[in-house]
Structures are given as C-alpha cells and as structure tokens.
Enzyme design. Structure first.
Site, mmCIF file in Angstrom:
data_model
loop_
_atom_site.group_PDB
_atom_site.id
_atom_site.type_symbol
_atom_site.label_atom_id
_atom_site.label_comp_id
_atom_site.label_asym_id
_atom_site.label_seq_id
_atom_site.Cartn_x
_atom_site.Cartn_y
_atom_site.Cartn_z
ATOM 1 N N SER A 85 0.770 -1.032 -0.050
ATOM 2 C CA SER A 85 0.231 -0.163 0.268
ATOM 3 C C SER A 85 1.342 1.396 0.073
ATOM 4 C CB SER A 85 -0.718 0.112 0.970
ATOM 5 O OG SER A 85 0.029 0.018 2.613
ATOM 6 N N THR A 130 -8.730 2.425 -4.305
ATOM 7 C CA THR A 130 -7.936 4.148 -4.186
ATOM 8 C C THR A 130 -8.464 5.147 -4.476
ATOM 9 O OG1 THR A 130 -5.989 4.844 -3.846
ATOM 10 C CG2 THR A 130 -5.298 3.711 -5.407
ATOM 11 N N ASP A 131 -8.434 6.121 -4.126
ATOM 12 C CA ASP A 131 -8.561 7.319 -5.328
ATOM 13 C C ASP A 131 -7.045 7.782 -6.154
ATOM 14 O OD1 ASP A 131 -6.474 8.544 -3.680
ATOM 15 O OD2 ASP A 131 -8.110 10.227 -2.818
ATOM 16 N N GLU A 132 -6.350 6.851 -5.794
ATOM 17 C CA GLU A 132 -5.234 6.659 -6.826
ATOM 18 C C GLU A 132 -4.635 6.653 -7.983
ATOM 19 O OE1 GLU A 132 -1.501 6.546 -4.647
ATOM 20 O OE2 GLU A 132 -2.146 7.466 -2.607
ATOM 21 N N TYR A 155 2.087 1.645 -7.796
ATOM 22 C CA TYR A 155 1.005 1.274 -6.745
ATOM 23 C C TYR A 155 0.210 1.438 -7.422
ATOM 24 C CZ TYR A 155 -2.170 2.112 -2.564
ATOM 25 O OH TYR A 155 -3.625 1.654 -2.010
ATOM 26 N N ALA A 157 -0.777 2.446 -10.514
ATOM 27 C CA ALA A 157 -1.063 1.471 -11.489
ATOM 28 C C ALA A 157 -1.761 0.084 -10.904
ATOM 29 C CB ALA A 157 0.279 1.430 -12.179
ATOM 30 N N LYS A 159 -3.012 -0.970 -8.318
ATOM 31 C CA LYS A 159 -3.626 -0.913 -7.657
ATOM 32 C C LYS A 159 -5.306 -0.215 -9.028
ATOM 33 C CE LYS A 159 -5.236 -1.373 -4.301
ATOM 34 N NZ LYS A 159 -6.178 -2.172 -3.064
ATOM 35 N N PRO A 210 10.221 15.053 7.853
ATOM 36 C CA PRO A 210 10.224 14.973 6.189
ATOM 37 C C PRO A 210 8.599 15.419 5.312
ATOM 38 C CG PRO A 210 10.169 13.153 7.288
ATOM 39 C CD PRO A 210 9.796 13.479 8.205
ATOM 40 N N ARG A 286 9.468 13.255 -3.993
ATOM 41 C CA ARG A 286 8.979 12.137 -5.073
ATOM 42 C C ARG A 286 9.074 11.618 -6.137
ATOM 43 N NH1 ARG A 286 3.735 9.476 -1.908
ATOM 44 N NH2 ARG A 286 4.368 8.546 -0.927
HETATM 45 P P1 NAD Z 1 -1.670 -2.029 4.581
HETATM 46 O O1 NAD Z 1 -0.134 -1.787 4.149
HETATM 47 O O2 NAD Z 1 -1.863 -1.369 6.207
HETATM 48 O O3 NAD Z 1 -2.295 -2.878 5.292
HETATM 49 C C1 NAD Z 1 -2.065 -4.239 3.916
HETATM 50 C C2 NAD Z 1 -1.811 -5.545 5.064
HETATM 51 O O4 NAD Z 1 -2.193 -6.809 3.533
HETATM 52 C C3 NAD Z 1 -1.473 -5.661 6.091
HETATM 53 O O5 NAD Z 1 -1.290 -6.430 6.813
HETATM 54 C C4 NAD Z 1 -0.151 -7.601 4.960
HETATM 55 O O6 NAD Z 1 -0.060 -7.736 6.487
HETATM 56 C C5 NAD Z 1 -2.078 -7.494 4.208
HETATM 57 N N1 NAD Z 1 -1.165 -8.704 2.874
HETATM 58 C C6 NAD Z 1 -0.186 -7.161 1.704
HETATM 59 N N2 NAD Z 1 0.134 -8.999 1.499
HETATM 60 C C7 NAD Z 1 -0.264 -9.588 1.428
HETATM 61 C C8 NAD Z 1 -0.464 -10.993 0.719
HETATM 62 N N3 NAD Z 1 0.670 -10.798 -0.148
HETATM 63 N N4 NAD Z 1 -0.937 -12.402 1.236
HETATM 64 C C9 NAD Z 1 -1.483 -11.251 2.294
HETATM 65 N N5 NAD Z 1 -1.874 -10.900 2.504
HETATM 66 C C10 NAD Z 1 -0.792 -9.509 2.660
HETATM 67 O O7 NAD Z 1 -3.036 -1.066 4.259
HETATM 68 P P2 NAD Z 1 -4.027 -0.140 3.868
HETATM 69 O O8 NAD Z 1 -3.470 1.441 4.609
HETATM 70 O O9 NAD Z 1 -5.111 -1.120 6.303
HETATM 71 O O10 NAD Z 1 -4.986 -0.521 2.524
HETATM 72 C C11 NAD Z 1 -5.908 -1.484 3.266
HETATM 73 C C12 NAD Z 1 -6.740 -1.418 1.596
HETATM 74 O O11 NAD Z 1 -7.230 -0.728 1.334
HETATM 75 C C13 NAD Z 1 -5.418 -1.825 0.423
HETATM 76 O O12 NAD Z 1 -5.530 -2.463 -1.098
HETATM 77 C C14 NAD Z 1 -4.761 -0.236 0.049
HETATM 78 O O13 NAD Z 1 -4.299 -0.093 -1.463
HETATM 79 C C15 NAD Z 1 -6.552 0.464 0.345
HETATM 80 N N6 NAD Z 1 -6.935 1.623 0.725
HETATM 81 C C16 NAD Z 1 -6.013 2.514 1.272
HETATM 82 C C17 NAD Z 1 -6.463 3.715 1.577
HETATM 83 C C18 NAD Z 1 -4.769 4.183 2.750
HETATM 84 O O14 NAD Z 1 -5.103 5.166 3.082
HETATM 85 N N7 NAD Z 1 -4.474 3.292 3.296
HETATM 86 C C19 NAD Z 1 -6.743 5.233 0.667
HETATM 87 C C20 NAD Z 1 -7.680 4.268 -0.517
HETATM 88 C C21 NAD Z 1 -7.416 2.597 -0.144
HETATM 89 P P1 TYD Z 2 1.477 9.321 2.400
HETATM 90 O O1 TYD Z 2 0.506 9.394 3.002
HETATM 91 O O2 TYD Z 2 2.663 8.485 1.487
HETATM 92 O O3 TYD Z 2 0.005 9.161 1.708
HETATM 93 P P2 TYD Z 2 0.222 8.797 -0.570
HETATM 94 O O4 TYD Z 2 1.023 9.350 -0.983
HETATM 95 O O5 TYD Z 2 -0.714 7.673 -0.703
HETATM 96 O O6 TYD Z 2 -1.057 9.885 -0.785
HETATM 97 O O7 TYD Z 2 1.963 10.913 1.997
HETATM 98 C C1 TYD Z 2 0.948 11.835 1.506
HETATM 99 C C2 TYD Z 2 1.638 12.859 1.373
HETATM 100 O O8 TYD Z 2 3.200 13.381 2.314
HETATM 101 C C3 TYD Z 2 2.063 12.764 -0.390
HETATM 102 O O9 TYD Z 2 2.042 14.394 -0.852
HETATM 103 C C4 TYD Z 2 3.344 12.571 0.001
HETATM 104 C C5 TYD Z 2 3.872 13.226 1.374
HETATM 105 N N1 TYD Z 2 4.331 12.430 2.306
HETATM 106 C C6 TYD Z 2 5.506 13.920 2.627
HETATM 107 O O10 TYD Z 2 5.700 14.855 2.476
HETATM 108 N N2 TYD Z 2 7.290 13.266 3.553
HETATM 109 C C7 TYD Z 2 6.552 11.435 3.810
HETATM 110 O O11 TYD Z 2 7.474 11.206 4.446
HETATM 111 C C8 TYD Z 2 6.083 11.190 3.207
HETATM 112 C C9 TYD Z 2 5.685 9.457 4.182
HETATM 113 C C10 TYD Z 2 4.689 11.458 2.003
#
Ligand code: NAD
Ligand code: TYD
Length: 347
Positions: A85, A130-132, A155, A157, A159, A210, A286
């Site tokens: 993720s 995700t919205d990404e 990432y 791409a 998703k 950072p 980034r």
């Molecule tokens: P996370 O990285 O915290 O958790 C991912 C989980 O998946 C972990 O518990 C990991 O052990 C498990 N996992 C990874 N690879 C695996 C595999 N091969 N087999 C089984 N389990 C596996 O992620 P998150 O932030 O909780 O995101 C969860 C979902 O929501 C993802 O699909 C992500 O794309 C989506 N999402 C996340 C956000 C966000 O802001 N975090 C926003 C929108 C959508």
């Molecule tokens: P992040 O939490 O990695 O989520 P995403 O990239 O999926 O949106 O990053 C959120 C925003 O913060 C993004 O614009 C990248 C920026 N960022 C920093 O400026 N410094 C950092 O150390 C990290 C991890 C992210």
C-alpha cells in the site's frame, strides 16, 4: 454468512474486522493475512477471542493455496483489502506490487468463480481500492466515479490494474462485484511509513519532519473508522457492478497538515507552542508525485446515506491520543526493519 476479509491485520483491514465482528455477530469473519511488515495481529487483540472471528495466516499470491482455502471454507462474501500500500515502496520495488495487488487479486477472483459456480445468490466480491487510480487533479475539480483512470505511481498502476480485473470478471463471467475508491485514511494503527503517523512518531522523538518538495501537495483525508462504516454500508447496500467513491471533503496541503499536527502535539505534550514546527525539513521530492487528490463522495451519500462522522480536528486529536497512549505499539513497529527502511528512504 461466512465473510473473508483479506489484509485484516493491516491498518484499514483491522478496523473493518472489528466493525464486522462487533456489529454483525451472526456472521463468521475470517481474516486472511500474510503478516507482512504492515500486518500486525496486535491491532486486533481486543477482538481476537470473539467466537465469530478466525485468523488464517496465508498469502494471496499463492494461487493453489487460495483455491484450496476457498474449497475448504466456501466463503459467501470477500472484502478484499490485502495489498502492498505504500507509494514510496512501490517506487523502490514495483514487482512486489504487481504480485500482491494484481496477481493476488486475480487469484481471489478465480477462487470465487470456481467455488460459486453459476449460483451467485447472496455472493459478493468487494474490492477496496484507492482514489490514486484516477491520477492527479489540477487546482480545481473532484474525482467522480466517471473520472478516467490515469495512474502515475507503480502503486496506483497496480491498484488500477486490479480494479480493471475485478470489473472484467463482472463483465465476462457475471461475477457479483462492487468496488470502492477511497481517499487517504488516517487514524489509530496506521503504520508510521505514511505521512501522519510518521510525523506523530518523529514529533514524539523530536526528529526532523520530512516534507517532500515544496509541501504544497494536497490530499483529502478521511478518518479510518468512517471508511470502515462506509465499507459496511457498501457491503450491505451497494449495487452489484457499481463503483462508489469515498472521501472526507477534507483537503489539506501537506505543509499545513504537518503544522497543525505540530501545534496539537505541542499542546498535548506540554511543549512550547511552535517548537515542533522547528522540526519541519523540506527534502527531495517523490518522483511522479501526484499534485492533488480530492473525492466527490455525493454518490455514496445520496444512494447509501453515508457521510463522514468526525471532523478532521476531532479525528486528528483521537489519532494523536491513540499514539500517545499506545507507545508500546509504536515502539514495536518502529524497531528492527523499520530502522533500515527509514535509513534507506530518508538519509
Ligand atoms: P496496509 O499496508 O496497512 O495493510 C495491508 C495488509 O495486507 C497487511 O496486513 C499485510 O500483511 C496484508 N498483505 C500484504 N500482502 C499480502 C499477501 N500477499 N497476502 C495476504 N495478505 C497480505 O494497508 P491499508 O492502508 O490498510 O490499505 C488496505 C487497502 O485499502 C489496500 O488495498 C489499499 O490499496 C486500500 N486503500 C488504502 C488507503 C489508505 O489511505 N491507507 C486509501 C484507499 C484505499
Ligand atoms: P502518504 O501518506 O505516503 O500517502 P499517499 O502518497 O498515498 O498520498 O503521503 C501523503 C502525502 O505526504 C503525499 O503527498 C506525500 C507526502 N509525504 C511527505 O511529504 N513526506 C513523507 O515522509 C511522506 C511519507 C509523505
């Protein structure tokens, strides 16, 4: 009703599991997770003994294992969150994102297709995305369900590709699917590689904060429990074949968000106001950094009655309080491999 949640030991997955185990006692909830660096069973210690909860350690990239698991348990619904993720990790190692996010998703779709046969009554494959996938917005506009896919990072791409496969299995095999695309989540149990928990951890330890580039990148933040509530509603009331965008109507430039975090934490830690802001350090940007994400969530509000329940300031305060009172959790996940990761990415 047997519900398989994948990735339930991760950040969002653990909140989804807690909600389903607690609010739907008549369902049996299975949590399938490989326990990668991001998976942590202590996220679920409060519900691990619930009679309707079962943990299965397993990897979605292992096709034959997934086929066997599905024939053994005959799940009725799948809520699929397991994924790699983090954008920065995807830039370092795109292939692991292809394996987990694309091949892992197709393995799950194949297993559903083979155990459900032609009878899809009360069956559902719910893909959490995700919205990404929509790419980057300019100054104006919002992502709607009609926005075209335009992913920019490995990432997003991966998703986007998984979303396309889910849609294709609906069109080709009639598999009952639903997809939701959510904006950036924040809240308890968030792994401190992402912006908000990384800054909370660094403020606690008075380490540099950072900020990439000029800090003017914009994200739309949603409290994770509000996402879990939305997922519950889509799982129950979502229309098969549809997509729902989920967002917080809560846009922040990174630099303003980090300053707000600093000020709340100075107050909570009884430090001189302004002292944590001195830790802000602008660093190299980034590559391929998306300028702005923002979601139009009017469809899920209008059709399913969902809207965010906490304001950003409330959610941030709840989040900071959680990290301050769970120092052991934070200590645990930031020792060992995390130190190597941090050194590689930030030194
Ligand atoms: P996370 O990285 O915290 O958790 C991912 C989980 O998946 C972990 O518990 C990991 O052990 C498990 N996992 C990874 N690879 C695996 C595999 N091969 N087999 C089984 N389990 C596996 O992620 P998150 O932030 O909780 O995101 C969860 C979902 O929501 C993802 O699909 C992500 O794309 C989506 N999402 C996340 C956000 C966000 O802001 N975090 C926003 C929108 C959508
Ligand atoms: P992040 O939490 O990695 O989520 P995403 O990239 O999926 O949106 O990053 C959120 C925003 O913060 C993004 O614009 C990248 C920026 N960022 C920093 O400026 N410094 C950092 O150390 C990290 C991890 C992210």
């Amino acid at each position: 009703m047997k519900i398989l949640v994948t990735g339930g030991a991760g950040f969002i997955g653990s909140h989804v599991i807690r909600r389903f185990v607690t609010n739907h006692p008549s369902y049996t909830i299975y949590n399938l997770d490989a326990l990668t660096y991001a998976g942590n069973l202590s996220n679920l210690s409060d519900i691990e003994k619930a009679p309707n909860y079962h943990f299965i350690k397993g990897d979605i990239t292992d096709g034959p294992y997934i086929e066997n698991l599905f024939s053994k348990y005959a799940f009725d619904k799948v809520i699929h969150l397991a994924a790699e993720s983090h954008v920065d990790r995807s830039i370092e190692d795109p292939l692991s994102f292809v394996k987990t996010n694309i091949i892992g998703t197709v393995n799950l779709l194949n297993a559903c297709k083979s155990i459900w046969g032609e009878d899809y009554t009360n069956k559902l494959f719910y893909h959490i995305s995700t919205d990404e996938v929509y790419g980057s917005l300019g100054e104006d506009g919002l992502f709607t369900e009609e926005s075209s896919y335009d992913p920019n990072s490995p990432y997003s791409a991966s998703k986007a590709s998984s979303d396309h496969f889910v849609r294709a299995y609906h069109e080709t095999y009639n598999l009952p699917v639903v997809i939701s695309n959510c904006s950036n989540n924040y809240g308890p149990n968030h792994f401190p590689e992402k912006l908000i928990p990384l800054c909370i951890n660094n403020i606690i330890h008075q380490k540099p904060l950072p900020v990439y580039g000029d800090g003017k990148y914009t994200r739309d933040w949603l409290y994770v429990i509000d996402h879990a509530i939305a997922i519950d509603q889509v799982a129950h009331k979502g229309v098969v074949g549809e997509t729902y965008n989920i967002g917080g109507y809560n846009e922040w430039q990174n630099i303003d968000l980090v300053k707000l975090l600093c000020d709340i934490m100075d107050e909570k830690l009884s430090r001189k106001q302004g002292s944590s802001q001195n830790l802000i350090t602008f660093i190299k940007d980034r590559p391929g950094h998306d300028k702005r994400y923002a979601i139009d969530a009017s469809k899920i509000t209008k059709e399913l009655g969902w809207k965010p329940s906490v304001t950003f300031e409330e959610g941030l305060r709840l989040t900071i309080d959680w990290y301050l009172s769970n120092a052991d959790w934070l200590e645990n996940v930031t020792s060992g491999n995390y130190l190597e990761y941090y050194k590689k990415m930030y030194s």
